[in-house]
Structures are given as C-alpha cells and as structure tokens.
Design an enzyme around this catalytic site. Structure first.
Site, PDB file in Angstrom:
ATOM      1  N   ASP A   1       4.178   4.573  -5.559  1.00 39.61           N
ATOM      2  CA  ASP A   1       4.555   3.906  -4.309  1.00 39.61           C
ATOM      3  C   ASP A   1       6.024   4.218  -4.008  1.00 39.61           C
ATOM      4  O   ASP A   1       6.908   3.870  -4.801  1.00 39.61           O
ATOM      5  CB  ASP A   1       4.342   2.391  -4.459  1.00 39.61           C
ATOM      6  CG  ASP A   1       4.698   1.642  -3.190  1.00 39.61           C
ATOM      7  OD1 ASP A   1       4.005   1.825  -2.178  1.00 39.61           O
ATOM      8  OD2 ASP A   1       5.683   0.885  -3.214  1.00 39.61           O
TER       9      ASP A   1
ATOM     10  N   THR B   1       5.492   4.474   2.934  1.00 36.98           N
ATOM     11  CA  THR B   1       6.878   4.429   2.440  1.00 36.98           C
ATOM     12  C   THR B   1       7.351   5.809   1.992  1.00 36.98           C
ATOM     13  O   THR B   1       8.487   6.201   2.251  1.00 36.98           O
ATOM     14  CB  THR B   1       7.001   3.432   1.268  1.00 36.98           C
ATOM     15  OG1 THR B   1       6.002   3.745   0.297  1.00 36.98           O
ATOM     16  CG2 THR B   1       6.806   2.015   1.732  1.00 36.98           C
ATOM     17  N   THR B   2       6.466   6.554   1.317  1.00 42.67           N
ATOM     18  CA  THR B   2       6.836   7.905   0.872  1.00 42.67           C
ATOM     19  C   THR B   2       7.004   8.820   2.080  1.00 42.67           C
ATOM     20  O   THR B   2       7.969   9.593   2.161  1.00 42.67           O
ATOM     21  CB  THR B   2       5.759   8.469  -0.083  1.00 42.67           C
ATOM     22  OG1 THR B   2       5.553   7.538  -1.138  1.00 42.67           O
ATOM     23  CG2 THR B   2       6.184   9.796  -0.668  1.00 42.67           C
TER      24      THR B   2
ATOM     25  N   ASP C   1      -0.597  -3.013  -0.461  1.00 42.31           N
ATOM     26  CA  ASP C   1      -0.601  -2.040   0.636  1.00 42.31           C
ATOM     27  C   ASP C   1      -1.831  -2.222   1.512  1.00 42.31           C
ATOM     28  O   ASP C   1      -1.752  -2.210   2.745  1.00 42.31           O
ATOM     29  CB  ASP C   1      -0.582  -0.605   0.079  1.00 42.31           C
ATOM     30  CG  ASP C   1       0.797  -0.206  -0.441  1.00 42.31           C
ATOM     31  OD1 ASP C   1       1.707  -1.047  -0.351  1.00 42.31           O
ATOM     32  OD2 ASP C   1       0.962   0.921  -0.927  1.00 42.31           O
TER      33      ASP C   1
END
Length: 545
Positions: A61, A94-95, A390
């Site tokens: 994550d 997020t990445t 998530d």
C-alpha cells in the site's frame, strides 16, 4: 566597506539556488516515486519495512510504505503528502498518485533542460489538469446503490494485488454489505460514515473465517460469571452513569461512635445501591452496557435479577451500540424509561482465540456494523485489514459519487491521447508542457505491464491502438497479458480515485517546480537538536534510496 563579505544567513546555513535547487528537489521526488513504483497493480511486489523498534510491516500500500519510510528530504515529503491525501480522500490509488507526481516532475526536468521556464511548465500543467478532469468525467458511468454486483467488483479491484487476495471474494462481499448497511441520506445525498463500521482483529483461524456481524462486537466480558451467557430478544439499556455510589461534591466526614452506627451506615449504603439496581430492573432491560464502573455489591444484585451486564465500554462503542440497537444513551437513573431501550435478537459472550467478547446481533435496522477479521499471524491480519480498509473506502466513495471509470490503465491511455490532441490546439510553449503531461500518465499502464513481467512498450502500443479505434475502456489484463475491455471484465474504480490523482499529483508537481531557492537554516551551535550542515536530509540535497 569595499571587498568585505556581508553575511545574511546564520553560520552553518545552506542555500541551494536556481537549476541546482530544482534538480535536487526533482531528484528526491523521483526517488520516492521510484520506491513505490514496483508495488503498483495486481502483480505488484511487497515491501518489508523495519522501524527503529524492530517492528516489521509487510505491505504494498503506497501510503503505508511512504508513511513508514520516515522520509526527511523536504521535497520528497511533498510526494508523501500526495499519497497521504489520496488515502484520506479516497482510500485507494495512493501508489498511482505518487508515481504520477514523480513522472510529471521527470518530464518537467526534460523541459527545463530545453530552457523552458518552470512558470511556463506550471501553466501548461494546470491547463492540462483542467482538461484531464473534463476528459475523465466524460469517461465515467453511473452506479446505483442496489447494484451489488458492480459494487462488489469495485471492492475486488481495490483488494486485487494486496496480501488478502486469496480471500478477495469474501472480503469484497463483506465490504459491500457493511458499507450499504451504514449509508445515510443527508440533504438528498447519500453519505457513508466509515466510523460506523467497527473492525476487530483477532489472531487465530484463517482469513476465510472473517465475518460481518449485523450489529456490534464489544471487546469486553460480562461483569460476573453467574450472569447468563446468552440473552435472546434482548432489551438493551445503555448507561453513561456508574452503577455505584458517588463521592460527595464537598469534603465531608462521618463520625461513627458505635458498632450499631457502622452497621446502619453499611445497611444504608447497601440500600442505596439496591435502589439503583431496582431502577435498572424496573426499566425492563435484560442487557446493560455501562460506560463507567459497576460496584461489586451492584454486580451481586444485578446477577440476582438475571441481567447481562458489561462495564467500562468505550464511548465510541456506546455510540455505535446506540445506532445499531436503537437505544438511547441514559445519564440519569431517574430518567430511564422503556422507550429508551434498544433491541437485539441475541446478545451473547463468545470466546474468540481464547478471549471473551460480547456479540450483539440481530438488530432490526443496524446503522452500525462490525467486521471480525481473522488471520494466522499479526502480519497476515494487518495486511488483510489494509486491503479491507481500501475496499470499504472505495465502495463508500462510489455510493456517494455514483460515478465509475474502467481500471487497468484504461483512463490513463485515453487521457494521454486526448491531451495530445488538445495540445495541438494550443500556441506557445505551453503546448510542450501539455504534451509532457500527457506522456506522464502513460507511466501507469507501463508500470502495470512491467510489474507483470510484460513488455511495457508493446503493451502501451497495443493499448494506444485499441483506444485510437474508439475502444475507450480498453485496459491491460496483466493475468492474460493482453488488451481487453475492462468494462466487460467489470474491472472498475470510483471516478474520485482518478480525479484526486490528477489534482494532487499536478498541484505537488507544480509546487516543487516553482521552487528555485532552498535555504536550510540550523539552530545555533550547542543548542538542543542543533547540527551543523543544515536541515536533516538536506545535506547536499541528494537522496539515496
């Protein structure tokens, strides 16, 4: 005065200017993006992070990795902020946010080398971002709250590639049921309060043993072993008051001169506690959750009445119990009435992994639910929790916004092509910045292909070709290694995941680009925390990762 140097900054301060400052900042930001790039997508790898205490975190994550990495470089911290904001706003992507921000800066660096001023690049990036939002909004399709299959697909897409993928179907189903249970309507809009979903982790068992409880799990036990273990058709009383005698508000002394007086005093104390318990009993409640303490003598009387009592329940749990059971929180014993009681079909104490817990289930219309997560080790259960978080967030966002886009790098390829067309309509140097912005978004499908062991150039060409032919939802199936229609495969994401990536990555890239002077001051020598040579991590403004 001639020839005498003038000192403006303190001794030990460091200053990096112009091209050097920009280059160092961009290098640091790119290094952060590169650190998380290999985790992107269903076939992304994991990172093992070991903190100063020796605690290990294994995750892919983006937000978790960047948070745990304890980055010091000021420009690199801005990329961490992008990922953190993405996590808070949407929960997923997020990445992608960090990778896109790094790529935008990499493309900007090439333009700076061509003697294009950072202000022009920033202006072009802003134009491109506005156009990108417009394009991605045009790609979105509607979702309804009762379309369980589509919502489950959204949750599955968020879980894919995380450590909990083996139990993807179960966790996706749990996420959708949990979120749809706590949806509220405020001012005609659907709102999902994530706080109303209580996640309890218990080591032991398998991930597949995880379950959704249509009610509450309280990590406590009943106050007395002689109380019933199971109560059916429970009438629930929620007390903010302690079931014990209060201390006086003023300092007072009682003078006792004979054993008879002492006995009278003790008898009176017992009677007062019994009166409190009788008020609870007369309410018709069969289960009592108390936020404060329960006196030993009160426990005895409550047990005699056959009540099920739990004490020292957290305030947040009391509020969730109120939503789940429909009970009102009571702060005064004299105010207790039958209308204040809540209902649950079953309240029981069960042992999970050897620890007693209270389950409140079978509520009529639970507006607060619990998820019990199981796993073989702490690391497994933490990984499952990250994936579940998530999934819960993206399902909530999809219900609130009612808009979806295809996944698998599909929107990014479409954005890249349409932005290139838009760049042709512009005059001046902004055109080059818009083209660079368009190319930057191709990093997502390229990285998805790379992480799956596929050729990124071949895959990108195949994707472009499909989109040129009008197949707007064509994306990369990393498992088959081919371009497919993501909408038909039901690989979908909330629109907000993409719009937030565009906004956050653009803003941080523009902010870093506009910095042409970095001044790092230190505290004076000898002061606590003072260190010669500038701000931590600034040194020569480089970054080794």
């Amino acid at each position: 005065m001639s020839g005498q140097p003038i000192f403006i900054l303190k001794e030990g301060s460091k200053r990096t200017r112009g091209r050097d400052a920009q280059s160092n900042n961009i290098m640091a930001a790119k290094a952060v993006a590169e650190a998380v790039r290999t985790t992107l997508g269903p076939k992304g790898m994991d990172k093992m992070l070991v903190d100063s205490m020796g605690d290990v975190t294994i995750t892919n994550d983006g937000a978790t990795i960047l948070k745990e990495m304890d980055i010091e470089h000021p420009a690199a911290k801005m990329i961490v902020e992008v990922s953190k904001t993405q996590d808070e706003e949407v929960g997923d992507g997020t990445t992608s946010a960090a990778v896109v921000a790094g790529e935008l800066l990499k493309k900007a660096e090439d333009l700076i080398e061509m003697e294009i001023h950072p202000t022009v690049i920033a202006s072009g990036y802003r134009l491109a971002a506005n156009k990108a939002i417009e394009i991605v909004n045009g790609l979105a399709k509607d979702v309804k709250i009762d379309d369980e299959k589509l919502l489950t697909s959204i949750a599955s897409t968020a879980i894919t590639g995380k450590g909990a993928e083996s139990a993807k179907a179960l966790l996706a189903g749990i996420s959708v049921k949990a979120v749809t249970s706590v949806v509220d309507e405020i001012g005609g809009k659907k709102v999902v309060d994530r706080e109303q979903i209580n996640v309890i982790k218990k080591v032991g068992g398998r991930v597949e043993d995880s379950e959704l409880i249509a009610g509450m799990i309280i990590d406590k036990e009943r106050v007395h072993p002689n109380m019933p273990e199971v109560v059916k058709d429970a009438k629930i009383l929620l007390l903010n008051e302690a079931i014990e005698l209060k201390n006086t508000e003023v300092d007072a002394e009682i003078s006792i001169t004979s054993p008879d007086q002492l006995q009278l005093f003790l008898d009176q104390e017992e009677k007062m506690i019994k009166d409190l318990v009788d008020k609870v009993g007369k309410s018709g409640a069969s289960v009592v959750f108390c936020q404060k303490g329960v006196d030993d003598m009160a426990q005895h009387f409550l047990t005699k009445l056959g009540l099920f009592v739990v004490r020292r329940v957290k305030k947040s749990d009391m509020e969730k119990l109120s939503r789940a059971t429909g009970a009102n929180l009571i702060s005064n014993f004299d105010e207790i009435s039958k209308e204040d009681l809540g209902y649950a079909a079953i309240v029981e104490e069960k042992k999970i992994s050897g620890e007693p817990m209270v389950f409140v289930t079978g509520c009529n219309n639970p507006k607060s639910v619990s998820i019990l997560l199981r796993g073989g080790t702490d690391h497994v259960i933490d990984s499952v929790e990250t994936a579940l978080e998530d999934a819960l967030r993206v399902v909530g966002v999809a219900i609130e916004d009612k808009k979806l886009v295809a996944g698998g790098g599909s929107p990014e390829v479409e954005l890249s092509l349409r932005l290139n067309e838009y760049a042709s309509t512009l005059e001046g140097r902004e055109q080059l910045a818009v083209r660079a912005y368009a190319e930057a978004f191709e990093i997502i499908p390229k990285t998805l292909a790379e992480n799956a062991g596929l050729d990124p150039i071949d895959m990108l060409m195949a994707l472009r070709s499909a989109h040129e032919k009008g197949m707007k939802t064509a994306g990369l199936d990393v498992f088959k290694g081919e371009v497919v229609d993501m909408w038909k495969e039901v690989v979908v994401e909330p629109l907000r995941v993409k719009t937030q990536v565009i906004n956050a990555a653009t803003e941080s890239a523009v902010m870093i680009l506009r910095i042409d002077d970095v001044i790092a001051t230190t505290k004076s020598q000898g002061a606590p925390g003072g260190a010669p040579g500038g701000m931590p991590g600034m040194g020569d403004m480089g970054m080794d990762m």
